[in-house]
Design an enzyme around this catalytic site. Structure first.
Site, PDB file in Angstrom:
ATOM      1  N   TYR A 282       0.829  -1.209   0.003  1.00 17.59           N
ATOM      2  CA  TYR A 282       0.011  -0.112   0.093  1.00 17.59           C
ATOM      3  C   TYR A 282       0.938   1.346  -0.012  1.00 17.59           C
ATOM      4  CZ  TYR A 282       0.687   1.176   5.059  1.00 17.59           C
ATOM      5  OH  TYR A 282       1.270   1.178   6.143  1.00 17.59           O
ATOM      6  N   CYS A 283       0.400   2.274  -0.353  1.00 16.19           N
ATOM      7  CA  CYS A 283       0.881   3.708  -0.128  1.00 16.19           C
ATOM      8  C   CYS A 283      -0.343   4.504   0.345  1.00 16.19           C
ATOM      9  CB  CYS A 283       1.425   4.135  -1.748  1.00 16.19           C
ATOM     10  SG  CYS A 283       0.446   4.193  -3.094  1.00 16.19           S
ATOM     11  N   SER A 284      -0.350   5.820  -0.405  1.00  8.91           N
ATOM     12  CA  SER A 284      -1.343   6.680  -0.074  1.00  8.91           C
ATOM     13  C   SER A 284      -2.632   6.498  -0.558  1.00  8.91           C
ATOM     14  CB  SER A 284      -1.093   8.235  -0.337  1.00  8.91           C
ATOM     15  OG  SER A 284       0.305   8.721   0.275  1.00  8.91           O
TER      16      SER A 284
ATOM     17  N   ILE B  78      -3.731   3.737   2.167  1.00  7.69           N
ATOM     18  CA  ILE B  78      -3.942   4.395   3.564  1.00  7.69           C
ATOM     19  C   ILE B  78      -4.944   5.134   3.706  1.00  7.69           C
ATOM     20  CG2 ILE B  78      -2.283   5.933   3.644  1.00  7.69           C
ATOM     21  CD1 ILE B  78      -1.602   4.707   6.492  1.00  7.69           C
TER      22      ILE B  78
END
Length: 166
Positions: free
Chosen positions: A98-100, A127
């Site tokens: 995951y990232c932003s 996230i």
């Protein structure tokens, strides 16, 4: 009165659909779906019931502000699938990146797939979507927080809940 209620309902439904469609459109613009998505709800179930390696593809300053429990910060700019292979030898290990929002994480996921990992998924909405669904995030001391590093003001519009940090 019924007409006004119907119009209000239609407008609210339209706004809700547009917001979701906009995230879909954003991800379609940047991603190729080369790494299959997993929803935040599906990841939450995996996290609670099974072993899954969760990788945070954001940079360390973002991770330090908040992260998903049990995730490991692997970063984006300096990520090395070869170095990761030294830590996780089993190429069939379930991995969620995951990232932003799910853009950088797709690129990290692609590198993992090229390195031979067979069970890699990209967290849809990252996230931001995790926090928007009220799932817990932790700060560097592993205490629950509402702060989320949103990278910059432009990307922060996708975070609807929590405290935006830049």
């Amino acid at each position: 009165m019924k007409k006004i209620s119907f119009i209000l309902f239609t407008v609210l439904l339209s706004v809700s659909a547009t917001a979701q469609k906009s995230l879909d459109e954003l991800l379609q613009l940047y991603n190729t779906r080369s790494v299959p998505y997993i929803s935040v709800e599906e990841l939450r179930m995996l996290q609670l019931n099974e072993e899954v390696v969760i990788l945070d593809a954001r940079e360390s300053s973002e991770f330090e502000t908040s992260h998903i429990a049990t995730s490991q910060c692997v970063g984006f700019n300096q990520f090395s699938a070869e170095a990761f292979s030294e830590k996780i030898k089993d190429k069939n290990t379930p991995i969620v990146v995951y990232c932003s929002l799910g853009i950088r994480s797709e690129q990290v996921g692609e590198k993992l797939k090229k390195a031979g990992y067979t069970n890699v998924q990209n967290l849809y909405g990252g996230i931001f979507e995790w926090k928007n669904k009220d799932y817990p995030i932790l700060d560097l001391s592993e205490k629950e927080t509402d702060s989320v590093h949103t990278f910059n003001r432009v990307w922060s519009k996708w975070l609807n809940k929590g405290i935006k940090k830049y």
